[in-house]
Write an enzyme that holds these catalytic residues in place. Structure first.
Site, PDB file in Angstrom:
ATOM      1  N   ARG A 131       0.839  -1.208   0.000  1.00 61.20           N
ATOM      2  CA  ARG A 131       0.000   0.000   0.000  1.00 61.20           C
ATOM      3  C   ARG A 131       0.874   1.258   0.000  1.00 61.20           C
ATOM      4  O   ARG A 131       0.521   2.272  -0.558  1.00 61.20           O
ATOM      5  CB  ARG A 131      -0.940  -0.008   1.229  1.00 61.20           C
ATOM      6  CG  ARG A 131      -1.641   1.332   1.480  1.00 61.20           C
ATOM      7  CD  ARG A 131      -2.902   1.197   2.338  1.00 61.20           C
ATOM      8  NE  ARG A 131      -2.707   0.456   3.565  1.00 61.20           N
ATOM      9  CZ  ARG A 131      -2.069   0.920   4.656  1.00 61.20           C
ATOM     10  NH1 ARG A 131      -1.549   2.135   4.667  1.00 61.20           N
ATOM     11  NH2 ARG A 131      -1.940   0.174   5.728  1.00 61.20           N
TER      12      ARG A 131
ATOM     13  N   TYR B 113     -17.166  16.746 -15.743  1.00 68.75           N
ATOM     14  CA  TYR B 113     -17.476  15.317 -15.752  1.00 68.75           C
ATOM     15  C   TYR B 113     -18.544  15.048 -14.677  1.00 68.75           C
ATOM     16  O   TYR B 113     -18.391  15.465 -13.520  1.00 68.75           O
ATOM     17  CB  TYR B 113     -16.193  14.534 -15.462  1.00 68.75           C
ATOM     18  CG  TYR B 113     -16.401  13.060 -15.316  1.00 68.75           C
ATOM     19  CD1 TYR B 113     -16.714  12.275 -16.423  1.00 68.75           C
ATOM     20  CD2 TYR B 113     -16.303  12.440 -14.075  1.00 68.75           C
ATOM     21  CE1 TYR B 113     -16.914  10.913 -16.290  1.00 68.75           C
ATOM     22  CE2 TYR B 113     -16.498  11.075 -13.939  1.00 68.75           C
ATOM     23  CZ  TYR B 113     -16.800  10.316 -15.049  1.00 68.75           C
ATOM     24  OH  TYR B 113     -16.998   8.980 -14.921  1.00 68.75           O
TER      25      TYR B 113
ATOM     26  N   ASP C 294      -8.293  18.700 -14.604  1.00 60.93           N
ATOM     27  CA  ASP C 294      -8.564  17.328 -15.044  1.00 60.93           C
ATOM     28  C   ASP C 294      -8.236  17.287 -16.540  1.00 60.93           C
ATOM     29  O   ASP C 294      -8.956  17.849 -17.361  1.00 60.93           O
ATOM     30  CB  ASP C 294     -10.041  16.989 -14.777  1.00 60.93           C
ATOM     31  CG  ASP C 294     -10.417  15.576 -15.225  1.00 60.93           C
ATOM     32  OD1 ASP C 294      -9.730  15.021 -16.104  1.00 60.93           O
ATOM     33  OD2 ASP C 294     -11.417  15.038 -14.704  1.00 60.93           O
TER      34      ASP C 294
ATOM     35  N   LYS D  57      -8.979   6.241 -19.516  1.00 60.41           N
ATOM     36  CA  LYS D  57      -9.296   6.762 -20.847  1.00 60.41           C
ATOM     37  C   LYS D  57      -8.042   6.702 -21.740  1.00 60.41           C
ATOM     38  O   LYS D  57      -7.494   5.648 -21.904  1.00 60.41           O
ATOM     39  CB  LYS D  57      -9.870   8.166 -20.699  1.00 60.41           C
ATOM     40  CG  LYS D  57     -10.904   8.295 -19.553  1.00 60.41           C
ATOM     41  CD  LYS D  57     -12.164   7.473 -19.780  1.00 60.41           C
ATOM     42  CE  LYS D  57     -13.053   7.377 -18.538  1.00 60.41           C
ATOM     43  NZ  LYS D  57     -13.472   8.626 -17.941  1.00 60.41           N
TER      44      LYS D  57
HETATM   45  C1  LIG Z   1     -13.868   9.064 -16.669  1.00 57.97           C
HETATM   46  C2  LIG Z   1     -13.520  10.397 -16.169  1.00 57.97           C
HETATM   47  C3  LIG Z   1     -13.295  10.632 -14.806  1.00 57.97           C
HETATM   48  C4  LIG Z   1     -13.471   9.556 -13.748  1.00 57.97           C
HETATM   49  O1  LIG Z   1     -12.533   8.546 -13.910  1.00 57.97           O
HETATM   50  P1  LIG Z   1     -12.791   7.026 -13.459  1.00 57.97           P
HETATM   51  O2  LIG Z   1     -11.512   6.358 -13.841  1.00 57.97           O
HETATM   52  O3  LIG Z   1     -13.995   6.536 -14.200  1.00 57.97           O
HETATM   53  O4  LIG Z   1     -13.033   7.049 -11.998  1.00 57.97           O
HETATM   54  C5  LIG Z   1     -12.947  11.911 -14.414  1.00 57.97           C
HETATM   55  N1  LIG Z   1     -12.839  12.912 -15.299  1.00 57.97           N
HETATM   56  C6  LIG Z   1     -13.064  12.737 -16.609  1.00 57.97           C
HETATM   57  C7  LIG Z   1     -12.938  13.884 -17.548  1.00 57.97           C
HETATM   58  C8  LIG Z   1     -13.406  11.473 -17.099  1.00 57.97           C
HETATM   59  O5  LIG Z   1     -13.647  11.305 -18.393  1.00 57.97           O
END
Ligand SMILES: *Cc1c(COP(=O)(O)O)cnc(C)c1O
Length: 416
Positions: free
Chosen positions: A80, A133, A205, A230
């Protein structure tokens, strides 16, 4: 617009002027992005005492031997707190943003939560883009708000609006650019200036652009957050997230929350997948962008389409900002059809190559109807305020042959 004059960031390219626009093709180590994507973080396995593996092994051990009590002989103690495969991924992720620190999380959502817990206190205010998001919005409204943190959403396409919404309590500017699903942008450099003036932290983000197309730290952001699920992993086979920063104290605070608070680290197998996926990020992003531009251009001509959202189109209201701030326009296109939910469902049902699914950033092309799918848990009033209508369709474009994708879309539109 002519798609051919925008072939995106290309480190091996000749005369593409986008390369000269102050991106960070060359890192502090003098290596290009493509080289760092393949190699950064792989050294440990082949270094002194290593086994010579060309790729980092998946270290599954939960605990590590100490030759003497209290002395972590091999540099690791408990998984961890630190794991060699995760270390390799974190080194890679930091290198891709030309940053000093990265932490790999169990999801993008875990990265967001741990980041917020490390910078916010009760009484603080968060100013966030009103086009966020959906999951982040749920986390802010339903979780952070319970801990005495006030959230305000603003139209961050205009830095003036953000400036006038800032108060002495504003501790965090939380931004996304381009946003999901309407591909709106915010000016990272302008917002970084506001954050500095107001003694607030700016987090971006950067999931949609990926570090290949956008480097928020180079514009003054304090931290970058990713869903590696992604583009970074890029193969629809791993859920993960990351926080990347140059700020030593911030990195330490995030690591503390991750390791001793929430325990939301990425598991070794997923670290391995993300390490493998990230190697091809540059070549994938170039093909994503190429296909997205072609599809956006085709959709603009399609009679049943009333609006196309893609920062690479000259008609996008923030096209100039995109050209200045991004090294490429990304792989997600959204559009509105002449019709509502029924027509959207018919169109999606006719497609053969595009899989109907949420998520984005993977090699295969997907398509979705946000009102029925990714934004279905957002209230109707909020959806309307965010401009997410029944006629909106989102297309995370994959890396298949362009002609095949466009032919599939044409066939489906004819059946509409
Ligand atoms: C998918 C996504 C998230 C969340 O990510 P997870 O891996 O699904 O928890 C946050 N911000 C954006 C822009 C995303 O496309």
């Amino acid at each position: 617009m002519d798609a051919s004059d925008r072939d995106g960031r290309d480190g091996n390219d000749d005369g593409d002027d986008r390369n000269d626009r102050g991106g960070s093709d060359e890192g502090d180590d003098g290596l290009g992005f493509e080289t760092r994507a393949v190699r950064a973080g792989e050294e440990s396995a082949s270094g002194p005492g290593g086994s010579g593996d060309i790729v980092t092994p998946i270290h599954l051990a939960s605990t590590f031997v100490a030759d003497r009590p209290g002395d972590p002989t091999h540099g690791y103690k408990y998984s961890r707190l630190g794991n060699p495969t995760r270390d390799a991924l974190e080194t890679r992720l930091a290198a891709l943003d030309d940053a000093r620190h990265a932490s790999a999380f169990a999801s993008g959502t875990a990265a967001t939560t741990c980041f917020c817990l490390s910078v916010l206190e009760p009484g603080d205010r968060v100013l966030a883009f009103d086009s966020l998001y959906g999951g982040t919005r749920v986390l802010f409204d339903d979780l952070l708000a319970r801990f005495g943190i006030e959230i305000e959403y603003v139209d961050a396409t205009d830095p003036e609006i953000v400036a006038s919404a800032m108060t002495p309590e504003t501790a965090l500017l939380w931004m996304e650019t381009p946003t999901n699903p309407l591909l709106k942008l915010c000016d990272i450099e302008a917002l970084a200036g506001l954050a500095d003036e107001g003694d607030a932290t700016l987090a971006v983000d950067n999931t949609f652009a990926s570090p290949y197309f956008q480097q928020p730290l180079s514009f003054g952001a304090d931290a970058v957050v990713y869903s590696t699920t992604k583009f970074l992993n890029g193969h629809s086979d791993s859920v993960g997230g990351a926080v990347v920063t140059n700020d030593d104290a911030l990195a330490e605070a995030v690591a503390f929350v991750q390791e001793y608070g929430v325990g939301a680290m990425l598991a070794p197998f997923d670290c391995y997948l993300a390490l493998r996926g990230a190697k091809t990020l540059p070549v994938r992003m170039r093909q994503h962008e190429h296909n997205a531009l072609e599809i956006a251009s085709y959709l603009r001509e399609e009679k049943r389409v009333t609006e196309v959202y893609y920062p690479g189109l000259e008609t996008h209201p923030q096209h100039d900002l995109a050209a200045r701030q991004m090294e490429g326009f990304g792989g997600v296109v959204s559009f509105e059809i002449d019709g509502g939910t029924e027509e959207a469902r018919t169109l999606l049902g006719e497609l053969e190559l595009f899989d109907v699914a949420v998520s984005l950033g993977s090699v295969e092309s997907l398509i979705e109807h946000p009102v029925s799918m990714s934004a279905s848990y957002v209230s109707e009033a909020e959806r309307q305020a965010a401009g997410i209508t029944e006629s909106l369709i989102r297309v995370p474009v994959g890396i298949e042959r362009t002609e095949d994708l466009i032919a599939d879309l044409k066939r489906a539109f004819e059946a509409l």
